[in-house]
Design an enzyme around this catalytic site. Structure first.
Site, PDB file in Angstrom:
ATOM      1  N   HIS A 154       0.820  -1.214   0.000  1.00  0.00           N
ATOM      2  CA  HIS A 154       0.000   0.000   0.000  1.00  0.00           C
ATOM      3  C   HIS A 154       0.857   1.268   0.000  1.00  0.00           C
ATOM      4  O   HIS A 154       0.346   2.365   0.194  1.00  0.00           O
ATOM      5  CB  HIS A 154      -0.906  -0.035   1.246  1.00  0.00           C
ATOM      6  CG  HIS A 154      -2.026   0.931   1.217  1.00  0.00           C
ATOM      7  ND1 HIS A 154      -2.125   1.987   2.108  1.00  0.00           N
ATOM      8  CD2 HIS A 154      -3.112   1.030   0.413  1.00  0.00           C
ATOM      9  CE1 HIS A 154      -3.221   2.672   1.869  1.00  0.00           C
ATOM     10  NE2 HIS A 154      -3.834   2.119   0.851  1.00  0.00           N
ATOM     11  N   LYS A 156       3.230   4.460  -1.228  1.00  0.00           N
ATOM     12  CA  LYS A 156       3.208   5.444  -2.313  1.00  0.00           C
ATOM     13  C   LYS A 156       4.523   6.214  -2.276  1.00  0.00           C
ATOM     14  O   LYS A 156       4.698   7.118  -1.466  1.00  0.00           O
ATOM     15  CB  LYS A 156       2.039   6.427  -2.178  1.00  0.00           C
ATOM     16  CG  LYS A 156       0.671   5.815  -2.476  1.00  0.00           C
ATOM     17  CD  LYS A 156       0.001   5.277  -1.266  1.00  0.00           C
ATOM     18  CE  LYS A 156      -1.426   4.800  -1.601  1.00  0.00           C
ATOM     19  NZ  LYS A 156      -2.090   4.214  -0.439  1.00  0.00           N
ATOM     20  N   ASP A 161      17.530   9.071  -7.827  1.00  0.00           N
ATOM     21  CA  ASP A 161      18.980   9.280  -7.717  1.00  0.00           C
ATOM     22  C   ASP A 161      19.500   9.264  -6.279  1.00  0.00           C
ATOM     23  O   ASP A 161      20.605   9.749  -6.019  1.00  0.00           O
ATOM     24  CB  ASP A 161      19.386  10.595  -8.386  1.00  0.00           C
ATOM     25  CG  ASP A 161      19.234  10.550  -9.903  1.00  0.00           C
ATOM     26  OD1 ASP A 161      19.151   9.434 -10.447  1.00  0.00           O
ATOM     27  OD2 ASP A 161      19.181  11.619 -10.529  1.00  0.00           O
ATOM     28  N   HIS A 330      -8.501  11.898   1.397  1.00  0.00           N
ATOM     29  CA  HIS A 330      -7.753  10.644   1.380  1.00  0.00           C
ATOM     30  C   HIS A 330      -6.428  10.761   2.127  1.00  0.00           C
ATOM     31  O   HIS A 330      -5.640   9.824   2.155  1.00  0.00           O
ATOM     32  CB  HIS A 330      -7.511  10.243  -0.087  1.00  0.00           C
ATOM     33  CG  HIS A 330      -7.060   8.842  -0.286  1.00  0.00           C
ATOM     34  ND1 HIS A 330      -5.739   8.514  -0.536  1.00  0.00           N
ATOM     35  CD2 HIS A 330      -7.742   7.661  -0.280  1.00  0.00           C
ATOM     36  CE1 HIS A 330      -5.631   7.207  -0.688  1.00  0.00           C
ATOM     37  NE2 HIS A 330      -6.822   6.660  -0.533  1.00  0.00           N
ATOM     38  N   LYS A 332      -3.542  10.868   4.990  1.00  0.00           N
ATOM     39  CA  LYS A 332      -3.244  10.099   6.211  1.00  0.00           C
ATOM     40  C   LYS A 332      -2.142  10.853   6.944  1.00  0.00           C
ATOM     41  O   LYS A 332      -0.938  10.628   6.704  1.00  0.00           O
ATOM     42  CB  LYS A 332      -2.766   8.689   5.863  1.00  0.00           C
ATOM     43  CG  LYS A 332      -3.717   7.893   4.933  1.00  0.00           C
ATOM     44  CD  LYS A 332      -3.135   7.825   3.558  1.00  0.00           C
ATOM     45  CE  LYS A 332      -3.813   6.848   2.609  1.00  0.00           C
ATOM     46  NZ  LYS A 332      -5.158   6.558   2.698  1.00  0.00           N
ATOM     47  N   ASP A 337       1.399  18.736  19.021  1.00  0.00           N
ATOM     48  CA  ASP A 337       2.066  19.782  19.809  1.00  0.00           C
ATOM     49  C   ASP A 337       2.872  20.756  18.956  1.00  0.00           C
ATOM     50  O   ASP A 337       3.844  21.347  19.441  1.00  0.00           O
ATOM     51  CB  ASP A 337       2.978  19.152  20.863  1.00  0.00           C
ATOM     52  CG  ASP A 337       2.192  18.601  22.053  1.00  0.00           C
ATOM     53  OD1 ASP A 337       1.010  18.989  22.205  1.00  0.00           O
ATOM     54  OD2 ASP A 337       2.744  17.791  22.812  1.00  0.00           O
TER      55      ASP A 337
END
Length: 519
Positions: A154, A156, A161, A330, A332, A337
């Site tokens: 899952h 991404k 380089d 979408h 996450k 603080d």
């Protein structure tokens, strides 16, 4: 026969130690800080990497531009890993950009998830392979691993380089890019791009999943973070989610139990494990400003329904929940603080926290955290706060949403209605929407969660849930009747499953023995 415990004598005043000097207090603070850093490192199983820059990427409009620019600048190699790469306008744009670099002699490696890309035809990858790129599918269904589909890649990631890398929650598809010509807005999502030694660490994380998909990277594509030039003052920690390791789960709990003032979370598929729910609830009860931003309309209505089933204990503890009124949110992310931030691919549910391959980066930097908090506050202007229906004081303008017994949405007056909230609702009408069937399945999923929680004594079944829970009662009685009067309907699917697992056990034993035999 009971045993008496003698009274303990009081110490004379001269025996009571004096207050420790100020130097000792400062030393104790340093010890506590070292303990906290050690605990965070062990929770994440990842050291902190200093000397980086971090730039926030808001939505696909920012992220895709940054990713394509980085691919265009690549001189040695490009590593791209994503759960979904669609055969659509934005997917073909990335494919063509990667194929162009591969044709120019740059090493291009693409890793996609087999289930995530189930709708992407095989011919989509042919131009990439013809150009010299190496393309792999992660964990295709096989007889030797019949349950491997439960552990998906899952992540991404885009890494170039060994000096530049990006981590996000965004897949590659038109949902995240939107369609300005058709008036379709992009999904709301968040990513971050890094330069510096942490980019090399992200590259090495890619090497782990690449190897799990069938091979190893050559040494010249495994940069050493110690040799990468420092370029900034940002410290970051790369948290590699692997099945069963629960790294981001442990780190998130650690932050939740240690946060002092505020913890703001954005999550699209918010189905908390009990321990994480209690950590957030305990923080809220202790006076921490805990806020969670969720989608009002989920692209997976089943998950959205299950998420709402868990609202009650959080709201009762003082956690503030907000539902975003625009197209699917979408992202996450988390920020604590005004100092610690997290961006990545992990959702706060068991599948993501324990089952999948995920990648998140925890950043400790005041400026970056300030940008994260500003983004969260901006998103709140397009959201509505929800509360408990049975709260002691329900605002006069509260709208009681019949889809969910907990939800009480405070509707502002026409004069106080936020322009951004109005725009978000209008944008949602033009966005990619789920079907009516999916929304009904979402209500069933919510009712199943409510029933499960009620059966173990965690909550009650409200009047507006009773109808949907009754449907589950009918379904369960129907399955019981099938098992009694038509046993093959239940027995045959079970027999096929057991047979597959038995065959897989012997195939796995044979293949592992063959691999262990000396040449």
């Amino acid at each position: 026969m009971s045993e008496t415990i003698p009274d303990l004598p009081l110490l004379p005043p001269e025996a009571v130690p004096e207050r420790a000097p100020r130097q000792a207090s400062a030393g104790s603070m340093r010890v506590m800080m070292r303990m906290a850093e050690r605990a965070m490192m062990r929770s994440a199983d990842a050291p902190q990497v200093r000397g980086n820059t971090a730039h926030l990427l808001v939505d696909g409009t920012d992220a895709f531009r940054a990713w394509l620019n980085a691919i265009d600048r690549a001189e040695r190699y490009v590593h791209l890993e994503n759960y979904i790469i669609r055969d659509d306008r934005i997917g073909r744009r990335f494919r063509d950009a990667l194929a162009e670099k591969a044709s120019a002699g740059v090493k291009v490696r693409v890793l996609y998830d087999w289930i995530g890309c189930w709708a992407t035809p095989r011919k989509f990858w042919k131009p990439l392979r013809d150009a010299g790129a190496e393309v792999r599918a992660f964990a295709p269904v096989s007889l030797t691993d019949p349950l491997n589909f439960m552990r998906r890649d899952h992540r991404k990631v885009v890494a170039v380089d060994g000096e530049w890398a990006s981590v996000s929650g965004m897949c590659i598809g038109d949902e995240w890019a939107g369609d300005p010509d058709a008036g379709i807005p992009p999904w709301r999502d968040t990513g971050v791009e890094f330069r510096g030694p942490v980019a090399a660490v992200i590259d090495r994380a890619f090497a782990t999943t690449w190897a799990a998909a069938g091979g190893h990277l050559p040494p010249d594509e495994l940069p050493d973070p110690a040799t990468v030039k420092t370029v900034g003052n940002v410290a970051a920690r790369v948290v590699e989610g692997e099945p069963g390791r629960s790294r981001i789960y442990r780190l998130s709990q650690f932050v939740a139990v240690g946060v002092e003032r505020r913890l703001w979370i954005t999550d699209p598929y918010f189905v908390l494990p009990p321990a994480m729910a209690e950590a957030l609830a305990a923080a809220a009860r202790d006076g921490v400003d805990v806020r969670v931003l969720l989608p009002a309309y989920n692209n997976w209505p089943i998950v959205g329904g299950m998420s709402r089933a868990g609202y009650r204990p959080l709201l009762e503890a003082g956690v503030r929940l907000f539902e975003w009124e625009g197209p699917m949110i979408h992202a996450k992310t988390a920020v604590a603080d005004g100092f610690w931030s997290r961006v990545g691919s992990s959702n706060l549910n068991l599948a993501s926290l324990l089952g999948n391959w995920e990648l998140d980066v925890a950043v400790t930097d005041l400026q970056f955290a300030a940008e994260m908090e500003a983004l969260f506050e901006r998103d709140l202007t397009s959201a509505v706060e929800v509360g408990l229906r049975n709260a002691r004081r329900v605002p006069a303008l509260a709208k009681r949403d019949r889809r969910s017994v907990e939800r009480v949405v405070v509707e502002p007056t026409e004069e106080d209605e936020s322009p951004t909230r109005i725009a978000a609702r209008e944008a949602r009408l033009r966005s990619y929407r789920s079907t009516g069937v999916a929304r009904y399945l979402g209500r069933l999923a919510r009712a199943a969660s409510v029933l499960a929680r009620a059966l173990v004594g965690q909550r009650t079944i409200g009047r507006e849930d009773s109808g949907w829970v009754s449907i589950w009662g009918v379904i369960l009685l129907g399955l019981a009747a099938l098992g009694i009067f038509v046993p093959p309907v239940i027995a045959w699917p079970s027999a096929v499953l057991y047979a597959l697992l038995g065959i897989a056990a012997f195939v796995r034993i044979r293949t592992q023995r063959r691999g262990a035999d000396p040449p």
